[in-house]
Design a protein around this motif. Structure first.
Motif, PDB file in Angstrom:
ATOM      1  N   ARG A 180       0.959  -1.017  -0.109  1.00 43.67           N
ATOM      2  CA  ARG A 180       0.272   0.260   0.327  1.00 43.67           C
ATOM      3  C   ARG A 180       0.582   1.186   0.352  1.00 43.67           C
ATOM      4  O   ARG A 180       0.107   2.031  -0.406  1.00 43.67           O
ATOM      5  CB  ARG A 180      -0.802   0.120   1.178  1.00 43.67           C
ATOM      6  CG  ARG A 180      -2.039  -0.956   1.500  1.00 43.67           C
ATOM      7  CD  ARG A 180      -2.965  -0.628   2.355  1.00 43.67           C
ATOM      8  NE  ARG A 180      -4.097   0.314   1.896  1.00 43.67           N
ATOM      9  CZ  ARG A 180      -3.858   1.478   2.948  1.00 43.67           C
ATOM     10  NH1 ARG A 180      -3.450   1.723   4.047  1.00 43.67           N
ATOM     11  NH2 ARG A 180      -4.782   2.838   2.239  1.00 43.67           N
ATOM     12  N   LEU A 181       1.832   1.401   0.814  1.00 47.01           N
ATOM     13  CA  LEU A 181       2.855   2.672   0.619  1.00 47.01           C
ATOM     14  C   LEU A 181       3.085   2.713  -0.879  1.00 47.01           C
ATOM     15  O   LEU A 181       3.098   4.550  -0.564  1.00 47.01           O
ATOM     16  CB  LEU A 181       4.323   1.586   1.073  1.00 47.01           C
ATOM     17  CG  LEU A 181       4.162   1.390   2.332  1.00 47.01           C
ATOM     18  CD1 LEU A 181       5.486   0.993   2.743  1.00 47.01           C
ATOM     19  CD2 LEU A 181       3.475   2.499   3.560  1.00 47.01           C
ATOM     20  N   PRO A 182       2.903   2.894  -2.335  1.00 44.34           N
ATOM     21  CA  PRO A 182       3.804   3.682  -2.862  1.00 44.34           C
ATOM     22  C   PRO A 182       2.313   4.432  -3.186  1.00 44.34           C
ATOM     23  O   PRO A 182       2.385   5.635  -3.151  1.00 44.34           O
ATOM     24  CB  PRO A 182       3.520   2.656  -4.174  1.00 44.34           C
ATOM     25  CG  PRO A 182       4.411   1.458  -4.071  1.00 44.34           C
ATOM     26  CD  PRO A 182       4.085   1.333  -2.752  1.00 44.34           C
TER      27      PRO A 182
ATOM     28  N   PHE B 121       9.990   3.914  -4.879  1.00 49.95           N
ATOM     29  CA  PHE B 121       9.030   2.107  -5.242  1.00 49.95           C
ATOM     30  C   PHE B 121       9.828   1.074  -5.854  1.00 49.95           C
ATOM     31  O   PHE B 121       9.889  -0.425  -5.961  1.00 49.95           O
ATOM     32  CB  PHE B 121       8.207   2.908  -6.637  1.00 49.95           C
ATOM     33  CG  PHE B 121       7.281   3.957  -6.357  1.00 49.95           C
ATOM     34  CD1 PHE B 121       6.781   4.868  -5.472  1.00 49.95           C
ATOM     35  CD2 PHE B 121       6.153   3.850  -7.562  1.00 49.95           C
ATOM     36  CE1 PHE B 121       5.665   5.021  -5.573  1.00 49.95           C
ATOM     37  CE2 PHE B 121       4.858   4.608  -7.882  1.00 49.95           C
ATOM     38  CZ  PHE B 121       4.660   5.030  -6.509  1.00 49.95           C
ATOM     39  N   ASP B 122      11.192   1.534  -5.849  1.00 50.05           N
ATOM     40  CA  ASP B 122      12.077   0.288  -6.858  1.00 50.05           C
ATOM     41  C   ASP B 122      12.444  -0.424  -4.768  1.00 50.05           C
ATOM     42  O   ASP B 122      12.432  -1.836  -5.120  1.00 50.05           O
ATOM     43  CB  ASP B 122      13.511   1.279  -6.723  1.00 50.05           C
ATOM     44  CG  ASP B 122      13.828   1.370  -8.246  1.00 50.05           C
ATOM     45  OD1 ASP B 122      11.909   0.655  -8.998  1.00 50.05           O
ATOM     46  OD2 ASP B 122      14.185   1.869  -8.944  1.00 50.05           O
ATOM     47  N   LEU B 123      12.554   0.511  -3.557  1.00 49.60           N
ATOM     48  CA  LEU B 123      12.557   0.107  -2.667  1.00 49.60           C
ATOM     49  C   LEU B 123      11.402  -0.974  -1.854  1.00 49.60           C
ATOM     50  O   LEU B 123      12.062  -1.971  -1.681  1.00 49.60           O
ATOM     51  CB  LEU B 123      12.956   1.387  -1.472  1.00 49.60           C
ATOM     52  CG  LEU B 123      14.239   1.980  -1.885  1.00 49.60           C
ATOM     53  CD1 LEU B 123      14.002   2.816  -0.846  1.00 49.60           C
ATOM     54  CD2 LEU B 123      15.428   0.725  -1.686  1.00 49.60           C
ATOM     55  N   CYS B 124      10.653  -0.639  -2.222  1.00 42.98           N
ATOM     56  CA  CYS B 124       8.996  -1.331  -2.056  1.00 42.98           C
ATOM     57  C   CYS B 124       9.054  -2.656  -2.484  1.00 42.98           C
ATOM     58  O   CYS B 124       8.563  -4.089  -2.246  1.00 42.98           O
ATOM     59  CB  CYS B 124       7.302  -0.523  -2.558  1.00 42.98           C
ATOM     60  SG  CYS B 124       7.496   0.836  -1.138  1.00 42.98           S
TER      61      CYS B 124
ATOM     62  N   PHE C  42      17.289  -4.498   5.659  1.00 42.52           N
ATOM     63  CA  PHE C  42      16.969  -3.753   7.001  1.00 42.52           C
ATOM     64  C   PHE C  42      17.057  -2.149   6.056  1.00 42.52           C
ATOM     65  O   PHE C  42      16.275  -1.143   6.716  1.00 42.52           O
ATOM     66  CB  PHE C  42      17.733  -4.263   7.697  1.00 42.52           C
ATOM     67  CG  PHE C  42      17.601  -2.922   8.750  1.00 42.52           C
ATOM     68  CD1 PHE C  42      16.622  -3.355  10.275  1.00 42.52           C
ATOM     69  CD2 PHE C  42      17.891  -2.001   8.582  1.00 42.52           C
ATOM     70  CE1 PHE C  42      16.913  -1.915  11.198  1.00 42.52           C
ATOM     71  CE2 PHE C  42      18.323  -1.223   9.656  1.00 42.52           C
ATOM     72  CZ  PHE C  42      17.480  -1.391  11.369  1.00 42.52           C
ATOM     73  N   GLU C  43      18.164  -2.260   5.687  1.00 41.94           N
ATOM     74  CA  GLU C  43      18.497  -0.545   4.570  1.00 41.94           C
ATOM     75  C   GLU C  43      17.635  -0.750   3.711  1.00 41.94           C
ATOM     76  O   GLU C  43      16.699   0.813   4.164  1.00 41.94           O
ATOM     77  CB  GLU C  43      19.875  -0.698   4.040  1.00 41.94           C
ATOM     78  CG  GLU C  43      20.213   0.521   3.027  1.00 41.94           C
ATOM     79  CD  GLU C  43      20.358   1.793   4.103  1.00 41.94           C
ATOM     80  OE1 GLU C  43      20.372   2.742   3.480  1.00 41.94           O
ATOM     81  OE2 GLU C  43      21.102   1.087   5.011  1.00 41.94           O
ATOM     82  N   ALA C  44      16.579  -0.808   3.419  1.00 41.51           N
ATOM     83  CA  ALA C  44      15.368  -1.162   2.160  1.00 41.51           C
ATOM     84  C   ALA C  44      14.392  -0.811   3.775  1.00 41.51           C
ATOM     85  O   ALA C  44      13.725   0.293   2.925  1.00 41.51           O
ATOM     86  CB  ALA C  44      15.372  -2.026   1.066  1.00 41.51           C
ATOM     87  N   ALA C  45      14.309  -1.806   4.161  1.00 42.34           N
ATOM     88  CA  ALA C  45      13.037  -1.462   5.215  1.00 42.34           C
ATOM     89  C   ALA C  45      13.113  -0.321   5.722  1.00 42.34           C
ATOM     90  O   ALA C  45      11.931   0.682   6.030  1.00 42.34           O
ATOM     91  CB  ALA C  45      12.312  -2.771   5.882  1.00 42.34           C
TER      92      ALA C  45
END
Length: 259
Positions: free
Chosen positions: A85-87, A116-119, A204-207
């Motif tokens: 849902r985050l994007p 968006f890429d990280l999600c 973890f870095e992405a999150a």
């Protein structure tokens, strides 16, 4: 807006009685909650980082155990900030009147494709959305005899579990004065990740970066629920904090940033 908290706290206490507030009684329809004395907060003790080495792995175990009940929590009113849902929520944040300047707003806008890429990368990592406290700091963890208990679930959501350390790290910077790159950040990150398994540092870095945005979305939700004449005061109080979380979203978390 936080009426889900009594039901959620009672459910967590039923399954994890040694890790959350001891619930004496609750009335979900009235959003009432009565808990036992919880002892002293980590804030009373100066927020010693070493105590986080004790609580973070146990909190992670609870998150893993609650993953299968995420849908139940959502049906009970816990806010939905799952990665999928985050994007869409990012675009809501981007369109909001935030207490940041034009340059910072443009920086946030430019971050959109990367966000968006990280999600997508988090989706591919395959870790489940679960209970995420989202306010896990020195005044939410209490020492009760030999037990460390997590209280105050009113800011919680269902989201990526690793986002929990956004608040933890922010207060270690603000209260303890830990600087970017301090070894404590990596130690606490690794202690938290241990129950999840090996090889998750990049996840973890992405999150953390995605979670910083989700944290700001949570604040936006709080602000929009306030009377209009209270929103300016909210912006004044939280302006520096908006900048902190958005900086961490764009630039990364303190365990990878250098002073």
């Amino acid at each position: 807006m936080q009426a889900f908290e009594p039901r959620m706290t009672a459910a967590l206490f039923e399954r994890w009685p040694d890790r959350v507030a001891r619930v004496l009684a609750h009335e979900p329809d009235r959003a009432w909650l009565l808990t036992a004395e919880a002892g002293s907060s980590l804030g009373d003790l100066g927020n010693p980082p070493e105590r986080w080495l004790d609580i973070l792995p146990r909190y992670a175990e609870m998150q893993r155990g609650e993953a299968d009940r995420a849908r139940d929590h959502l049906l009970a009113g816990v806010p939905d900030r799952r990665v999928a849902r985050l994007p869409a929520l990012f675009d809501v944040l981007l369109a909001a009147d935030l207490p940041i300047d034009d340059r910072e707003h443009e920086q946030l806008r430019a971050f959109r494709p990367r966000f968006f890429d990280l999600c997508r990368s988090l989706d591919e990592a395959g870790l489940p959305d679960t209970v995420q406290h989202d306010d896990l700091h020195l005044n939410s963890v209490f020492i009760d005899g030999a037990q460390l208990r997590i209280l105050d679930w009113g800011d919680a959501c269902i989201g990526h579990p690793f986002a929990s350390l956004v608040a933890t790290f922010r207060f270690l910077e603000d209260v303890n004065g830990l600087r970017r790159g301090d070894p404590w950040f990596a130690r606490l990150r690794d202690a938290y990740l241990e129950p999840w398994g090996p090889g998750l540092t990049s996840t973890f870095e992405a999150a953390f970066r995605v979670g910083a945005v989700a944290h700001a979305i949570g604040w936006l939700r709080q602000r929009e629920a306030m009377p209009r004449d209270a929103r300016d005061a909210f912006n004044e109080v939280y302006a520096a904090l908006w900048r902190w979380v958005l900086d961490r979203a764009v630039n990364g978390n303190p365990s990878t940033l250098r002073a």
